[in-house]
Design a protein around this motif. Structure first.
Motif, mmCIF file in Angstrom:
data_model
loop_
_atom_site.group_PDB
_atom_site.id
_atom_site.type_symbol
_atom_site.label_atom_id
_atom_site.label_comp_id
_atom_site.label_asym_id
_atom_site.label_seq_id
_atom_site.Cartn_x
_atom_site.Cartn_y
_atom_site.Cartn_z
ATOM 1 N N GLU A 122 -41.674 2.364 79.958
ATOM 2 C CA GLU A 122 -42.226 2.276 78.604
ATOM 3 C C GLU A 122 -43.380 3.257 78.411
ATOM 4 O O GLU A 122 -43.528 3.873 77.356
ATOM 5 C CB GLU A 122 -42.708 0.844 78.359
ATOM 6 C CG GLU A 122 -43.422 0.635 77.040
ATOM 7 C CD GLU A 122 -44.069 -0.730 76.962
ATOM 8 O OE1 GLU A 122 -45.278 -0.809 76.677
ATOM 9 O OE2 GLU A 122 -43.361 -1.722 77.213
ATOM 10 N N GLN A 123 -44.194 3.434 79.454
ATOM 11 C CA GLN A 123 -45.365 4.308 79.381
ATOM 12 C C GLN A 123 -45.033 5.769 79.664
ATOM 13 O O GLN A 123 -45.881 6.644 79.491
ATOM 14 C CB GLN A 123 -46.433 3.826 80.363
ATOM 15 C CG GLN A 123 -47.039 2.483 79.999
ATOM 16 C CD GLN A 123 -47.771 2.514 78.667
ATOM 17 O OE1 GLN A 123 -48.597 3.400 78.421
ATOM 18 N NE2 GLN A 123 -47.469 1.564 77.796
ATOM 19 N N GLY A 124 -43.834 6.042 80.112
ATOM 20 C CA GLY A 124 -43.416 7.408 80.346
ATOM 21 C C GLY A 124 -44.056 8.075 81.552
ATOM 22 O O GLY A 124 -44.200 9.309 81.589
ATOM 23 N N VAL A 125 -44.447 7.281 82.558
ATOM 24 C CA VAL A 125 -45.047 7.875 83.752
ATOM 25 C C VAL A 125 -43.966 8.540 84.598
ATOM 26 O O VAL A 125 -42.773 8.251 84.469
ATOM 27 C CB VAL A 125 -45.797 6.815 84.592
ATOM 28 C CG1 VAL A 125 -46.884 6.156 83.775
ATOM 29 C CG2 VAL A 125 -44.833 5.775 85.148
ATOM 30 N N ALA A 126 -44.378 9.437 85.479
ATOM 31 C CA ALA A 126 -43.432 10.163 86.327
ATOM 32 C C ALA A 126 -42.742 9.207 87.301
ATOM 33 O O ALA A 126 -43.396 8.400 87.964
ATOM 34 C CB ALA A 126 -44.159 11.263 87.095
#
Length: 319
Positions: A134-138
């Motif tokens: 959801e947060q788009g982290v790697a």
């Protein structure tokens, strides 16, 4: 040292670290710790917050496969990865923790997002993975964290258990096994960083792959606030070593409590906790106080550690 002077300490794991550690591992980790000190010191010199600095430094350690965190995480008994991390802001006591991660490249950054973007402190396993997406982290595929070196490490560990079990006395109830890889290096430990910034604010961050051959679903001390990580207005602490011992001893919080309620100095409090916090003392810690004092005690044979202060002092050590 008073308010307005920064200080930083970093740890890369504590355990049964042999004196004759292979040169390439010894020099590689010492170089990495110096690199992290440089990054953290530079950021503190440029007035970055302690919270930013501890995240920045731990990310560097997570990205280095020589340490048991992130890309270097050890494997569970099933040959899988389950990473953990936590971060805490001493001024506000806000904190975030994650565990059971299989795909997140930098667990420490996800822990900070839990702290800043959710109403919670702790997210684990599928819920933490969903939050990461959801947060788009790697992220990477779980298999990308499983390296030939760690597969071999797990294989040798299991073989050492079988040998000790075969040689154990029939009435012996427990066989204690030291976790060593092919180079004889301990696999107990974590990575962590504590710092005080130019505004006098403290922060702590810790990250780990856990302990080699751990049961799937085992949670160690690293993501437990007050055990592996703690920070308030007195000090910031990051612990490393035997997670079960650190949990039982509420190690990080006890350091702060001895300072707050008994008036001990940081070094007195940290030394007392390492000496008395668990029966076998298989852990260590790095800590920084509100006055810039640094403590790095350990009860194991060694602890990868480093520290620096604004007045030019720096240290990198193992034993």
């Amino acid at each position: 040292m008073g308010k307005g002077q920064w200080a930083i300490a970093v740890q890369g794991g504590a355990g049964d670290i042999p004196i004759d550690l292979p040169k390439h591992i010894k020099e590689g980790r010492e170089s990495a710790l110096r690199h992290c000190l440089h990054i953290g010191s530079s950021a503190l010199n440029h007035s970055h917050s302690s919270l930013h600095v501890v995240e920045l430094v731990v990310r560097e350690l997570e990205n280095n496969p020589l340490f048991n965190a992130g890309r270097g995480s050890v494997l569970t008994t099933e040959g899988t990865i389950e990473m953990e991390a936590s971060i805490m802001d001493g001024k506000t006591k806000k904190c975030g923790s994650v565990c059971g991660l299989k795909t997140v490249v930098n667990p420490i950054s996800l822990a900070r997002l839990v702290m800043e973007k959710t109403p919670h402190v702790y997210l684990g396993f599928e819920g933490a993975e969903a939050f990461a997406r959801e947060q788009g982290v790697a992220t990477l595929e779980p298999c990308d964290f499983i390296t030939p070196a760690n597969v071999e490490r797990l294989k040798q560990f299991k073989e050492s258990i079988r040998v000790q079990l075969d040689n154990a006395h029939p009435i012996q109830n427990e066989v204690k096994v030291e976790a060593r890889n092919a180079d004889g290096d301990s696999q107990l430990g974590t990575v962590g960083c504590v710092a005080i910034d130019l505004d006098g604010h403290l922060a702590a961050a810790t990250s780990t792959g856990g302990v080699i051959n751990k049961w799937v679903g085992r949670i160690g001390d690293t993501p437990i606030i007050g055990s592996g990580t703690y920070s308030n207005t007195y000090c910031a602490v990051s612990a490393t070593g035997s997670g079960e011992d650190i949990i039982r001893g509420t190690v990080a919080r006890d350091v702060a409590a001895l300072m707050e309620y008994k008036g001990l100095s940081l070094k007195e409090a940290a030394s007392s906790v390492v000496k008395n916090g668990a029966p076998e003392c298989k852990f260590g810690l790095v800590a920084v106080s509100a006055t810039g004092e640094i403590a790095m005690p350990f009860g194991t044979t060694g602890m990868f550690r480093a520290c620096a202060t604004q007045d030019g002092y720096s240290e990198v050590a193992i034993h």
